[in-house]
Design a protein around this motif. Structure first.
Motif, PDB file in Angstrom:
ATOM      1  N   ARG A 141      44.137  29.084  34.520  1.00 47.74           N
ATOM      2  CA  ARG A 141      43.777  27.845  35.208  1.00 47.74           C
ATOM      3  C   ARG A 141      43.861  28.025  36.725  1.00 47.74           C
ATOM      4  O   ARG A 141      44.802  28.626  37.241  1.00 47.74           O
ATOM      5  N   SER A 142      42.873  27.505  37.419  1.00 51.41           N
ATOM      6  CA  SER A 142      42.752  27.552  38.889  1.00 51.41           C
ATOM      7  C   SER A 142      42.416  28.936  39.429  1.00 51.41           C
ATOM      8  O   SER A 142      42.332  29.119  40.642  1.00 51.41           O
ATOM      9  N   ASN A 143      42.211  29.919  38.548  1.00 51.13           N
ATOM     10  CA  ASN A 143      41.804  31.246  39.024  1.00 51.13           C
ATOM     11  C   ASN A 143      40.345  31.224  39.475  1.00 51.13           C
ATOM     12  O   ASN A 143      39.517  30.517  38.907  1.00 51.13           O
ATOM     13  N   SER A 144      40.039  32.029  40.479  1.00 52.84           N
ATOM     14  CA  SER A 144      38.646  32.160  40.904  1.00 52.84           C
ATOM     15  C   SER A 144      37.869  32.912  39.827  1.00 52.84           C
ATOM     16  O   SER A 144      38.462  33.643  39.022  1.00 52.84           O
ATOM     17  N   GLY A 163      35.358  28.499  38.130  1.00 48.81           N
ATOM     18  CA  GLY A 163      36.554  28.450  38.957  1.00 48.81           C
ATOM     19  C   GLY A 163      37.230  27.096  38.869  1.00 48.81           C
ATOM     20  O   GLY A 163      36.962  26.300  37.961  1.00 48.81           O
ATOM     21  N   GLU A 164      38.085  26.815  39.840  1.00 49.58           N
ATOM     22  CA  GLU A 164      38.843  25.558  39.836  1.00 49.58           C
ATOM     23  C   GLU A 164      37.921  24.349  39.930  1.00 49.58           C
ATOM     24  O   GLU A 164      38.165  23.315  39.301  1.00 49.58           O
ATOM     25  N   GLU A 167      36.647  23.522  36.529  1.00 49.92           N
ATOM     26  CA  GLU A 167      37.701  22.922  35.699  1.00 49.92           C
ATOM     27  C   GLU A 167      37.877  21.443  36.019  1.00 49.92           C
ATOM     28  O   GLU A 167      38.204  20.635  35.138  1.00 49.92           O
ATOM     29  N   LYS A 168      37.649  21.078  37.294  1.00 51.41           N
ATOM     30  CA  LYS A 168      37.808  19.682  37.713  1.00 51.41           C
ATOM     31  C   LYS A 168      36.488  18.911  37.653  1.00 51.41           C
ATOM     32  O   LYS A 168      36.386  17.797  38.171  1.00 51.41           O
ATOM     33  N   LYS A 198      36.736  28.071  29.950  1.00 55.44           N
ATOM     34  CA  LYS A 198      36.889  28.826  31.193  1.00 55.44           C
ATOM     35  C   LYS A 198      35.892  29.971  31.287  1.00 55.44           C
ATOM     36  O   LYS A 198      35.346  30.250  32.355  1.00 55.44           O
ATOM     37  N   TYR A 326      36.587  28.877  45.014  1.00 54.18           N
ATOM     38  CA  TYR A 326      36.851  27.758  44.107  1.00 54.18           C
ATOM     39  C   TYR A 326      35.777  27.603  43.031  1.00 54.18           C
ATOM     40  O   TYR A 326      35.782  26.625  42.281  1.00 54.18           O
ATOM     41  N   GLN A 370      38.692  21.606  45.536  1.00 56.97           N
ATOM     42  CA  GLN A 370      39.944  21.084  44.983  1.00 56.97           C
ATOM     43  C   GLN A 370      39.813  19.639  44.504  1.00 56.97           C
ATOM     44  O   GLN A 370      40.729  19.105  43.893  1.00 56.97           O
TER      45      GLN A 370
END
Length: 550
Positions: A141-144, A163-164, A167-168, A198, A326, A370
């Protein structure tokens, strides 16, 4: 009477045999992998379908499914399609990969992969010769995307990852590929994130297919290919400047001489870029720097450069690195920022963007990735349709009429003949629309044959349009006398028309063009004549359909 019955039974038997043969010929069984993320399992499903290529992928797609379909045939095995419903306009769209990432599927006896539902935890899918498996990966999680490649890669595995930002569920998040460092936009990264997926890891199974020697020779002789090899795809910056489709300060200026600092020659001189080719590609339009990093292409140069008012490759590369960190699409992220600078009818204002320096732009990119502060506000704009258009435009359609038709039908990334050959300056709006219909049909035919999307330019279009004046009867004759890979124009048009019409039907008809291009006259007096373009397009479409009795 007895003899008549025998004859009748005989012909019945013959007819039944013919019917059975035709049924077996045209109703081929295809095996499809269904990856149900919600249930956490995969299964092989047999599907009866007469359709091939894009048509088959569209037939499989349902709801929020993502369909991956390898393009494998005698010409090339270096391609695949991704079919899904875009979050921007909620319509079906497709993207095309240029490598053999999914070539293992046909070897395992499968025609396509369908991703269905959403996983409870962050997961990734592995496809190997010994089986298909869905595994949890909360540690990623949050990895490029590129950090994910390093962790999951084994040998020559091909990997797709988000990337992050994905995920968001940031709309401008991209899906990145470990092959050739290419990325896919149109909200596919956010769709992966909404499914808690992912990455997809595929065991390498590429079988090298040598291109025909005659095709190799013809491509090598092309003046366009020679320039692409010498300057990379950024040679299109010169074409954009000369032909009037360049994006300067998000279409606020027709021409800005500073944009010429972004062409291929300047890129080679400033960052010592050298030629680099995608796997199994004969054109080599990519560039790499001294450290082996991939240089920005013409899309990144315009989206993160001229559209934002920056004309330095050092700054563009910094912006690109911030996006990739990101998992944002450099192309879409740059265009969103550029449109925010120009638009005044937003629910919030951000005047700092109008005269922002590179550090401020990078700060905003990181906030978007982010989904914090202004980044969170930007992610909500598309739902409320506050932006100039639901999907910020890269190319000024007032200087690229054929691109406008492709954009109208959801295929805006495929009008390369117009962009590379400058057809809009050469032909009237009506004739451009007429040409666009044929180019769309041929594009679908070549895609079905697995031909890389730029190849038809040096092989067919470069010569065809070089000696074609702005006369409809001459254009009609030339467009109806094309041959490729042993197939005549009639056969190619029939293949392409079927795929094109099915795509339009499933997509729900034509989309919309930003009023910026149809209502605002540029400083050079030009305006997109969409009415004449559509009339020319419809004339060609009716003629082709009439010929094939559609």
């Amino acid at each position: 009477m007895f003899s008549i019955n025998i004859v009748t039974q005989y012909y019945k038997g013959v007819l039944l045999t013919i019917f059975f043969f035709l049924f077996m010929l045209f109703n081929m069984d295809k095996s499809v992998i269904i990856a149900d993320l919600c249930e956490g399992k995969t299964m092989a499903l047999t599907v009866e379908s007469q359709r091939e290529g894009l048509e088959f992928a569209l037939e499989l797609q349902s709801g929020d499914d993502i369909v991956f379909l390898p393009l494998v045939n005698s010409f090339s095995n270096s391609g695949y399609l991704i079919v899904f419903r875009s979050l921007y306009d909620k319509k079906l769209t497709y993207l095309r990969g240029n490598t053999a990432l999914f070539s293992l599927l046909p070897i395992l006896g499968h025609s396509a992969l369908v991703i269905r539902g959403g996983a409870r935890k962050l997961s990734y899918l592995t496809i190997r010769k010994d089986g298909i498996e869905l595994l949890s990966c909360e540690n990623l999680r949050s990895n490029s995307p590129f950090h994910t490649f390093e962790i999951l890669s084994k040998g020559d595995d091909g990997i797709l990852a988000i990337g992050e930002a994905g995920e968001k569920c940031v709309y401008s998040a991209a899906l990145f590929s470990s092959d050739n460092n290419e990325y896919f936009s149109s909200s596919i990264g956010a769709i992966f994130g909404s499914k808690n997926l992912k990455s997809i890891v595929i065991e390498s199974a590429q079988e090298k297919i040598e291109a025909n020697a005659k095709i190799k020779k013809k491509i090598a002789r092309s003046s366009i290919v020679k320039k692409l090899k010498r300057e990379g795809s950024t040679m299109l910056i010169d074409q954009a400047y000369d032909n009037g489709w360049i994006n300067n300060d998000y279409f606020s200026a027709t021409k800005d001489p500073r944009s010429l600092h972004l062409d291929g020659f300047c890129q080679s001189r400033i960052i010592a870029a050298t030629s680099d080719a995608c796997k199994s590609c004969l054109i080599s339009c990519r560039r790499k720097g001294l450290k082996g990093t991939t240089c920005p292409g013409f899309r990144e140069a315009m989206a993160l450069g001229s559209a934002l008012g920056f004309y330095s490759y050092e700054k563009i590369m910094r912006f690109t690195e911030a996006c990739v960190m990101y998992g944002l699409s450099p192309n879409e992220c740059g265009l969103i920022l550029a449109s925010l600078k120009r638009c005044d009818s937003l629910p919030f204002t951000y005047p700092q963007l109008r005269n922002a320096n590179e550090d401020e732009i990078i700060r905003v990119i990181l906030l978007i990735g982010q989904k914090k502060g202004i980044g969170e506000s930007v992610s909500k704009l598309f739902d409320r349709e506050y932006l100039i258009s639901s999907h910020p435009q890269l190319i000024d359609l007032r200087g690229a009429g054929i691109e406008a038709i492709f954009e109208l039908y959801g295929e805006g990334d495929n009008a390369y003949p117009d962009l590379l050959l400058g057809l809009t300056k050469k032909y009237s709006a009506f004739n451009l629309g007429y040409i666009a219909c044929y180019l769309r049909a041929y594009h679908h035919a070549f895609m079905l044959l697995g031909v890389p999307h730029v190849y038809p330019i040096p092989l067919i279009y470069e010569k065809l349009f070089k000696y074609a004046p702005d006369k409809l009867f001459i254009l009609k004759y030339k467009l109806n006398h094309i041959s490729f890979m042993g197939k005549k124009s009639n056969e190619l048009l029939k293949m392409g028309l079927s795929s094109m019409l099915y795509f339009d039907e499933k997509r729900g008809g034509e989309g919309k063009i930003d009023k910026l291009f149809t209502d605002e006259v540029r400083d050079d007096g030009s305006l997109l004549n969409l009415t004449r373009l559509k009339l020319g397009y419809e004339k060609a479409l009716n003629e082709i359909k009439s010929f094939f009795h559609c």
